[in-house]
Enzyme design. Structure first.
Site, PDB file in Angstrom:
ATOM      1  N   ARG A   1      -7.641   2.993 -35.365  1.00 51.75           N
ATOM      2  CA  ARG A   1      -7.502   1.752 -36.649  1.00 51.75           C
ATOM      3  C   ARG A   1      -7.736   1.171 -36.322  1.00 51.75           C
ATOM      4  O   ARG A   1      -9.384   0.582 -37.171  1.00 51.75           O
ATOM      5  CB  ARG A   1      -6.011   1.112 -37.229  1.00 51.75           C
ATOM      6  CG  ARG A   1      -5.002   2.747 -38.441  1.00 51.75           C
ATOM      7  CD  ARG A   1      -4.098   2.901 -38.195  1.00 51.75           C
ATOM      8  NE  ARG A   1      -3.403   3.886 -39.661  1.00 51.75           N
ATOM      9  CZ  ARG A   1      -3.321   5.220 -38.741  1.00 51.75           C
ATOM     10  NH1 ARG A   1      -3.249   5.149 -37.923  1.00 51.75           N
ATOM     11  NH2 ARG A   1      -2.538   5.488 -39.480  1.00 51.75           N
TER      12      ARG A   1
ATOM     13  N   GLY B   1      -6.118  15.091 -34.496  1.00 45.39           N
ATOM     14  CA  GLY B   1      -6.435  14.695 -35.089  1.00 45.39           C
ATOM     15  C   GLY B   1      -6.754  13.413 -36.147  1.00 45.39           C
ATOM     16  O   GLY B   1      -7.430  13.425 -37.037  1.00 45.39           O
TER      17      GLY B   1
ATOM     18  N   SER C   1       2.005  12.449 -45.698  1.00 42.00           N
ATOM     19  CA  SER C   1       0.587  12.506 -44.559  1.00 42.00           C
ATOM     20  C   SER C   1      -0.288  10.803 -43.945  1.00 42.00           C
ATOM     21  O   SER C   1      -0.870  10.588 -44.688  1.00 42.00           O
ATOM     22  CB  SER C   1       0.035  13.365 -44.189  1.00 42.00           C
ATOM     23  OG  SER C   1      -1.518  12.762 -43.012  1.00 42.00           O
TER      24      SER C   1
ATOM     25  N   ASP D   1       6.271  13.091 -34.366  1.00 43.57           N
ATOM     26  CA  ASP D   1       6.097  13.119 -33.940  1.00 43.57           C
ATOM     27  C   ASP D   1       7.038  13.149 -32.583  1.00 43.57           C
ATOM     28  O   ASP D   1       6.671  13.572 -31.029  1.00 43.57           O
ATOM     29  CB  ASP D   1       4.812  11.970 -32.677  1.00 43.57           C
ATOM     30  CG  ASP D   1       3.044  12.199 -33.704  1.00 43.57           C
ATOM     31  OD1 ASP D   1       3.279  13.717 -34.405  1.00 43.57           O
ATOM     32  OD2 ASP D   1       2.500  11.212 -33.570  1.00 43.57           O
TER      33      ASP D   1
HETATM   34  C1  S3P Z   1      -0.522   9.374 -37.571  1.00 39.81           C
HETATM   35  C2  S3P Z   1      -0.304  10.320 -38.467  1.00 39.81           C
HETATM   36  C3  S3P Z   1       0.829  11.678 -38.330  1.00 39.81           C
HETATM   37  C4  S3P Z   1       1.672  11.627 -35.854  1.00 39.81           C
HETATM   38  C5  S3P Z   1      -0.356  11.366 -35.753  1.00 39.81           C
HETATM   39  C6  S3P Z   1      -0.597  10.509 -35.870  1.00 39.81           C
HETATM   40  C7  S3P Z   1      -1.942   8.412 -37.690  1.00 39.81           C
HETATM   41  O1  S3P Z   1       0.105  12.740 -38.865  1.00 39.81           O
HETATM   42  O2  S3P Z   1       1.589  13.299 -36.525  1.00 39.81           O
HETATM   43  O3  S3P Z   1      -0.565  11.609 -34.242  1.00 39.81           O
HETATM   44  O4  S3P Z   1      -1.870   7.862 -36.811  1.00 39.81           O
HETATM   45  O5  S3P Z   1      -1.572   8.666 -38.725  1.00 39.81           O
HETATM   46  P1  S3P Z   1       0.169  12.709 -40.544  1.00 39.81           P
HETATM   47  O6  S3P Z   1      -0.367  12.019 -40.954  1.00 39.81           O
HETATM   48  O7  S3P Z   1      -0.543  13.642 -40.570  1.00 39.81           O
HETATM   49  O8  S3P Z   1       2.135  14.076 -40.831  1.00 39.81           O
END
Ligand code: S3P
Length: 436
Positions: A24, A92, A166, A319
């Protein structure tokens, strides 16, 4: 790599910077005017890919020292079209947050990643971005990567209810909403990590947050702010701290301290659960930086007992279930972790992979619907070879298990540990762990 039964862990160390905050800080720095100086940035592969994407989109990103980075941004809507596809590797978070940021600029970018990321769902991100006026093309089968996303000239502010809790979905919509005239609102029925909201305020945006039902939140962002570069100090990642924490709990006579660990309550579900299991985890020197609380945490080995983990706790420890399952295997009694459907779409199918990790090491485990049930017997036979499926957290959890097991545990691939915790092995060895 192999983890061998080890004696007591001891010492004091700091785990690397928080991954969520590191991504971020780079993205908001790139969307701001002026300089953002970041210290304590996680220099893991996931975050380095985000830094590279910010450069490809026109920001100036420089490393000036260990963990010290400078970003000169292009302002909200100021991204330039990248010349090549953006490669997010295993990440992701990087991929999905940058999709939101790109949807707020009138440009096209192609998003891609490694074999693990190419299996993960992306429609959950581009569906709301399409409602805001973005278009997507060349999408892989089933809404997967690679795909090309084009931002509209004038994004539409929307009110969006996330289908699953999420922070990635919430953050993508809010980052796109920066470019929209008017107020963009995200409603989540269970609160997810709020680092994006806190950091948007820190960079000068107006964000209001209200409760929504017993566990949810309604977050509203006023669009088209002038974001100004701001200093960011990244606290240590509680999701990385989780591995030495569990290792110290299960190895007799251990006593370790981890410094400057972020203790945002939307991230500390693991510590809550471990305390319910009987863990001795003490928070010292509590303090705050840019709205993020942190503390030094002291962990002493503890006799753990099985507990029931309620589904509404999942967003605050999403996590950490793999390493919690390891703690549960060393506990006395049954631990039932409920409502883990989101674990199926992480870096691997973590629900199936966690059960397999335990089974090959002689632990009795069952998946029932979205619940994981681990039978703790106070000790773990070990001796297994764990398949890690390109998933850093499986690799580190399996190695922690091996330190406390009756016989050594092996993992098939440790290379993905570098995505989030590049110095995991030397840091654990410094505490006395036997990893080779
Ligand atoms: C994260 C959100 C989570 C987490 C990932 C980091 C983030 O995923 O599993 O490791 O930094 O916003 P989700 O928001 O899809 O659950």
């Amino acid at each position: 790599m192999e983890a061998r039964p080890s004696s007591a862990l001891g010492g004091r160390a700091q785990v690397p910077g928080d991954k969520s905050i590191s991504h971020r800080a780079l993205i908001l720095g790139a969307l701001s005017v002026g300089e953002t100086r970041i210290s304590g940035l996680l220099e893991g592969e996931d975050v380095l890919n985000t830094a590279q994407a910010m450069r490809a989109l026109g920001a100036t990103v420089e490393r000036t020292g260990e963990g010290i980075w400078s970003v000169r941004g292009v302002g909200v809507s100021g991204f330039a079209a990248p010349e090549k596809p953006l490669d997010f590797g295993n990440s992701g978070t990087g991929c999905r947050l940058v999709m939101g940021a790109v949807a707020g600029a009138p440009i096209s970018a192609t998003f891609d990643g490694d074999a693990s990321l190419r299996k993960r769902p992306m429609a959950r991100i581009f569906d709301p971005l399409k409602q805001m006026g973005a278009t997507v093309s060349m999408v892989g089968e089933g809404g997967r990567l690679p795909l090309t996303l084009s931002g509209p000239r004038d994004p539409i502010p929307i009110v969006y209810r996330t289908p699953v809790p999420s922070a990635q979905i919430k953050s993508a919509v809010l980052l796109a909403g920066l470019a929209a005239p008017g107020v963009t609102t995200v409603i989540e029925h269970e609160a997810s990590r709020d680092h994006t909201e806190l950091m948007l305020r820190h960079f000068g945006a107006t964000v209001t947050v209200a409760n929504e039902g017993p566990h949810g939140r309604r977050i509203s962002l006023t669009g088209q702010p002038e974001l100004s570069g701001a200093p960011v100090v990244v606290p240590a990642d509680p999701s990385s701290a989780a591995f030495p924490v569990v290792a110290a709990l299960v190895l007799a006579d251990s006593d370790i301290t981890l410094t400057e660990v972020m203790t945002n309550p939307l991230r500390t579900g693991l510590f809550t659960t471990l305390r319910e299991m009987g863990a001795n985890i003490e928070e010292l020197n509590r303090r705050d930086d840019a709205g993020e609380p942190m503390a030094d945490i002291r962990i002493r080995s503890s006799k753990l007992r099985g507990v029931e983990v309620p589904p509404e706790r999942a967003p605050s420890m999403i996590d950490e279930y793999v390493v919690l399952a390891v703690a549960a295997a060393f506990a006395e009694g049954t631990t039932t972790m409920r409502g883990l459907h989101e674990l199926r779409v992480k870096e691997s199918d973590r629900l199936a992979a966690t059960a397999e990790m335990l089974r090959v090491n002689g632990v009795k485990v069952e998946i029932s619907g979205d619940d994981l049930i681990v039978e703790g017997r106070g000790h773990v036979p070990g001796g297994g070879l764990v398949a890690t499926h390109m998933d850093h957290r499986l690799a580190m959890s399996a190695l922690v298990m091996g330190l406390g097991a009756d016989t050594a545990v092996k993992v098939d691939d440790m290379s993905f540990i570098a995505t989030s915790f590049p110095n995991f092995v030397p840091l654990m060895q410094g505490f006395g762990a036997e990893l080779t």
